[in-house]
Scaffold this active site. Structure first.
Site, PDB file in Angstrom:
ATOM      1  N   HIS A 238       0.879  -1.171   0.000  1.00  0.00           N
ATOM      2  CA  HIS A 238       0.000   0.000   0.000  1.00  0.00           C
ATOM      3  C   HIS A 238       0.917   1.222   0.000  1.00  0.00           C
ATOM      4  CE1 HIS A 238      -3.051   2.840   1.209  1.00  0.00           C
ATOM      5  NE2 HIS A 238      -3.976   1.906   1.172  1.00  0.00           N
ATOM      6  N   ARG A 260      -5.151  10.259  -1.473  1.00  0.00           N
ATOM      7  CA  ARG A 260      -4.597  10.481  -2.821  1.00  0.00           C
ATOM      8  C   ARG A 260      -5.732  10.721  -3.802  1.00  0.00           C
ATOM      9  NH1 ARG A 260      -2.437   6.027  -4.952  1.00  0.00           N
ATOM     10  NH2 ARG A 260      -3.094   4.699  -3.246  1.00  0.00           N
TER      11      ARG A 260
END
Ligand SMILES: Cc1cc2nc3c(=O)[nH]c(=O)nc-3n(C[C@H](O)[C@H](O)[C@H](O)COP(=O)(O)OP(=O)(O)OC[C@H]3O[C@@H](n4cnc5c(N)ncnc54)[C@H](O)[C@@H]3O)c2cc1C
Length: 570
Positions: A238, A260
Site C-alpha cells: 500500500h 490520494r
C-alpha cells in the site's frame, strides 16, 4: 510433554472473517457436531478482518453484475487468478453480505432511498464497496463474535497452533498441536476436520500493515506438512503507510487511499512532486505503480527525516481536509503530524499476500481433512488483490469451508495422530530453551526486515533475490542457535517472538524462491531485470512445495485474455 489432549469434530484455526464464518456455518449445518475455534489472540479482538477500513466488494446494484465484478477481479489479478475460485467469490459475496445484514445484524451505510451505499475503490469499473463509515471491519467482527459467543461453539483463546499433525499413515490430518500461551503447556487437539484460517500477513517487511498476531504461522505449518503454495511472489504494498519512526507500531499503518484520490500530493525529500513523472494519473495511479515510483525516489536518496517521503494535503484547504478525513487527521496528530495544514511522512507498506495454500473451490487441500480459507489460501486474487475483495474472500470461503466440513465430518472418524510427529514438533519449539548465552532477538528481526525490504520488496532482480536466499538461510541458522534467557514458559513473549520469526523466515524463503522463478513483471511482482509482463495467453503460476518451485499453466476456464464475459466491452 503434551499436558492436555482434547477432542473436537471440527477445529478452526483463527478467528478472523474466515474462521468465524466457518464456525457459524458448520454449527448451523450440523448443530450436533462439536466445533472449536482456536486462536492466537482473543476471539473478536485480533487479526486483520477487524482492521478493515474501506469495505466489502459485492455486486448488489441493478446496474452492476457478478460478471462485471468477476472481470474486474480477473483483470486486476493480471490473469493469474484461478477462475473457478474468483467466480465463487463474486457469486457468493452477494449471499454473504445479505447474511451479514439480515441474519447477523451488521449495519452498513445506506443511501437516502434505503439502498445500501456502495463506494468507489481503485481498479473497479463500478462503485460496489459496501461499508460502515471507515470502520467496516469492526462492525463485521463484532457481530460475528457475538453470534459465536451466543452459540455452543468451543473457544481456545491465546492458543497458538504450532504444527499440523497427520495420522500414523501420513495420509490425512489427525489434529493440531498448540502452545497454551498462558501456561506455556503443549495441548493436542484431535479433530476430524481442521480449517487453516490464520490469515497469512506479510509482517516480514520493515513496513507492514497487518496485526501483530500474524506471522504466517499457517503458511509455515502448511509448508512443513508438504502442501503446495501458489503465487507466493505476489505481495501487495500500500503506498501510504505512516512513517513515525522506528519504535512505534504506528509506523506502517495505512493512511487511506482516499487521501490520494481526493487530490493529495506525494513529495520527495526536496519537497518536490514526483508522481507526474511516472504516470499520467500521478498520485491516482494504482497501488503497485505508486509504490514503485515512491521506492525509486527513495532509492535516489531524496528522503524525509525518517527515510521516507511526504504526503501533502494542505493545498486542498485545511478545513476541508479536516472535514473529509477526520480519523486520518487525528491519527496523524497522535504521531505529531499536521495532515490538514502541513505534511506527513509516508512510506509504502506491505499489506497483503495474494499467495497461499493451493485449494479447490470447496476449500479442500491436498491433505484430506485439512481445509483452508481467507488470506492463508492462494489463487483467488492472482497477481493483485482489488481493495474490498479481501474481506469478501475470507467471509465467502470461510462459510464454504464451514458447510463443507460439516458435511464431510459426518462420515469421517477421529484418527490416531503420529506420536513421533508430535514429539518432533515439541522438540522444534523447545530449541531455544537448550541453554546458552542470552542475546536479543531484535537484531535478527532487523536483519529479516532489511533483507525483505531491500531485496525481495517492491523492486527485485536475480542478484538481489539470490543474496536474499543465502541471507535468509543464515538467519534461519542463527535463529536455531538462539537461546531464550530463563526457562519460564508462561506468557513468554520472547519465545513467541522466536516462533514468529521462524515462521516468517520460512515463508520469506518461499516468497524469494517464487520471485526468482517468475522471470517477468506481473501485478505486484516487479523484476527490474525482466520489466515486461510476458504473454497473458501463456500465463503460468508458481507452485512451491518442499522449497522447489514449478510453473503451472493458468486454466482460463471461463474467459481467456482478450475476451470478456460482459456483452458490451468498452
Ligand atoms: C489495515 C488493513 C486494512 C484493510 N482493509 C481492507 C478493506 O478495506 N477491504 C478488504 O477487503 N480487505 C481489507 N484488508 C484485508 C483484510 O483484512 C483481509 O483480507 C481479511 O480480513 C483476512 O481475513 P482472515 O480471516 O483470512 O484473517 P484475519 O482476519 O487476519 O484472522 C487471522 C486469525 O488467525 C489467528 N492466528 C494467526 N496465527 C495463529 C496461530 N498460529 N494459531 C492460532 N491462530 C492464529 C489470528 O490471531 C487471527 O484471529 C485490510 C487489511 C489491513 C491490515
Amino acid at each position: 510433554m503434551v499436558a492436555k489432549t482434547l477432542d473436537t469434530d471440527i477445529l478452526i484455526l483463527g478467528s478472523g472473517g474466515a474462521g468465524l464464518f466457518a464456525a457459524l456455518h458448520a454449527h448451523k449445518a450440523a448443530p450436533e457436531l462439536s466445533v472449536t475455534v482456536a486462536v492466537k489472540g482473543l476471539l473478536g479482538k485480533c487479526g486483520c478482518t477487524r482492521m478493515v477500513q474501506g469495505g466489502y466488494n459485492v455486486a448488489l446494484a441493478r446496474e452492476d453484475s457478478i460478471e462485471r465484478h468477476f472481470m474486474d477481479t480477473i483483470q486486476g489479478g493480471a490473469w493469474l487468478s484461478d477462475q473457478e475460485l474468483a467466480w465463487k467469490l463474486v457469486v457468493l459475496a452477494v449471499e454473504r453480505i445479505k447474511e451479514l445484514e439480515n441474519e447477523l445484524g451488521c449495519f452498513f451505510d445506506r443511501n437516502p432511498d434505503g439502498t445500501v451505499h456502495q463506494k468507489a475503490f481503485a481498479g473497479q469499473t463500478f462503485d460496489r464497496t459496501v461499508h460502515k463509515g471507515d470502520l467496516t471491519g469492526i462492525e463485521i467482527i463484532n457481530r460475528l463474535a457475538e453470534q459465536v459467543w451466543a452459540r455452543n461453539i468451543g473457544r481456545l483463546e491465546e492458543h497458538r497452533a504450532v504444527e499440523l499433525i497427520k495420522d500414523s499413515s501420513g495420509k490425512s490430518i489427525a489434529g493440531v498441536l498448540f502452545i497454551d500461551m498462558r501456561t506455556g503447556e503443549y495441548v493436542f487437539v484431535r479433530a476430524k476436520a481442521v480449517l487453516l484460517a490464520t490469515g497469512g500477513g506479510p509482517t516480514m517487511y520493515r513496513y507492514h500493515t497487518p496485526s501483530g498476531d500474524k506471522s504466517c504461522d499457517g503458511l509455515a505449518m502448511a509448508m512443513r506438512a508438504g502442501l503446495p503454495l501458489r503465487d507466493m511472489e505476489m505481495v501487495q504494498f500500500h503506498p501510504t503507510g505512516l512513517l513515525a519512526g522506528p519504535h512505534t507500531r504506528m509506523t506502517g499503518t495505512v493512511l487511506e487511499e482516499g487521501l490520494r484520490g481526493a487530490g493529495g500530493y506525494l513529495l520527495n525529500g526536496a519537497k518536490e512532486r514526483f508522481m507526474p513523472r511516472y504516470d499520467p494519473k500521478a498520485e491516482r495511479a494504482t497501488r503497485d505503480l505508486v509504490s514503485r515510483a515512491m521506492f525509486t525516489e527513495m532509492r535516489k536518496g531524496s528522503v524525509s527525516p525518517h527515510g521516507g517521503l511526504y504526503l501533502a494535503m494542505s493545498h486542498l484547504g485545511a478545513p476541508e481536509v479536516r472535514r473529509q478525513f477526520k480519523g486520518m487527521v487525528e491519527r496523524c496528530a497522535d504521531c505529531g503530524f499536521d495532515l490538514a495544514g502541513g505534511m506527513v511522512e509516508v512510506v509504502p507498506t506491505a499489506h497483503y499476500m495474494m499467495g497461499g495454500v493451493e485449494f479447490a473451490a470447496d476449500c479442500t487441500t491436498a491433505l484430506p481433512g485439512l481445509y483452508v480459507a481467507g488470506e492463508d489460501s492462494g489463487g483467488v486474487h492472482g497477481a493483485n488483490r482489488l481493495g474490498g475483495n479481501g474481506v469478501a474472500n475470507s467471509t465467502v470461503f470461510g462459510a464454504v469451508a464451514g458447510d463443507e466440513m460439516a458435511a464431510w465430518v459426518k462420515s469421517a472418524s477421529q484418527r490416531e495422530p503420529d506420536r513421533a510427529a508430535i514429539d518432533a514438533a515439541i522438540a522444534f519449539c523447545e530449541r531455544p530453551f537448550r541453554g546458552g548465552p542470552a542475546v536479543s532477538l531484535e537484531p535478527m528481526r532487523e536483519r529479516l526486515y532489511g533483507v525483505m525490504w531491500e531485496k525481495v520488496g517492491i523492486l527485485r532482480d536475480a542478484a538481489s533475490l539470490q543474496q536474499a536466499q543465502s541471507e535468509l538461510q543464515s538467519l534461519d541458522a542463527a535463529l536455531d542457535g538462539y537461546s531464550i534467557p530463563g526457562a519460564a514458559r508462561e506468557f513468554n513473549l520472547t519465545w513467541h517472538d522466536w516462533l514468529n520469526l521462524k515462521s516468517l523466515v520460512a515463508v520469506s524463503r518461499a516468497i524469494t524462491l517464487a520471485a526468482a522463478a517468475r522471470r517477468e513483471s506481473r501485478g505486484a511482482h516487479f523484476r527490474s531485470d525482466f520489466p515486461e509482463s510476458g504473454s497473458l495467453e501463456n500465463s503460468t503460476f508458481t507452485s512451491i512445495r518442499d522449497m522447489t518451485v514449478s510453473m503451472k499453466p493458468v486454466v482460463f476456464s471461463r474467459v481467456a485474455p482478450g475476451q470478456s464475459l460482459l456483452r458490451h466491452v468498452a
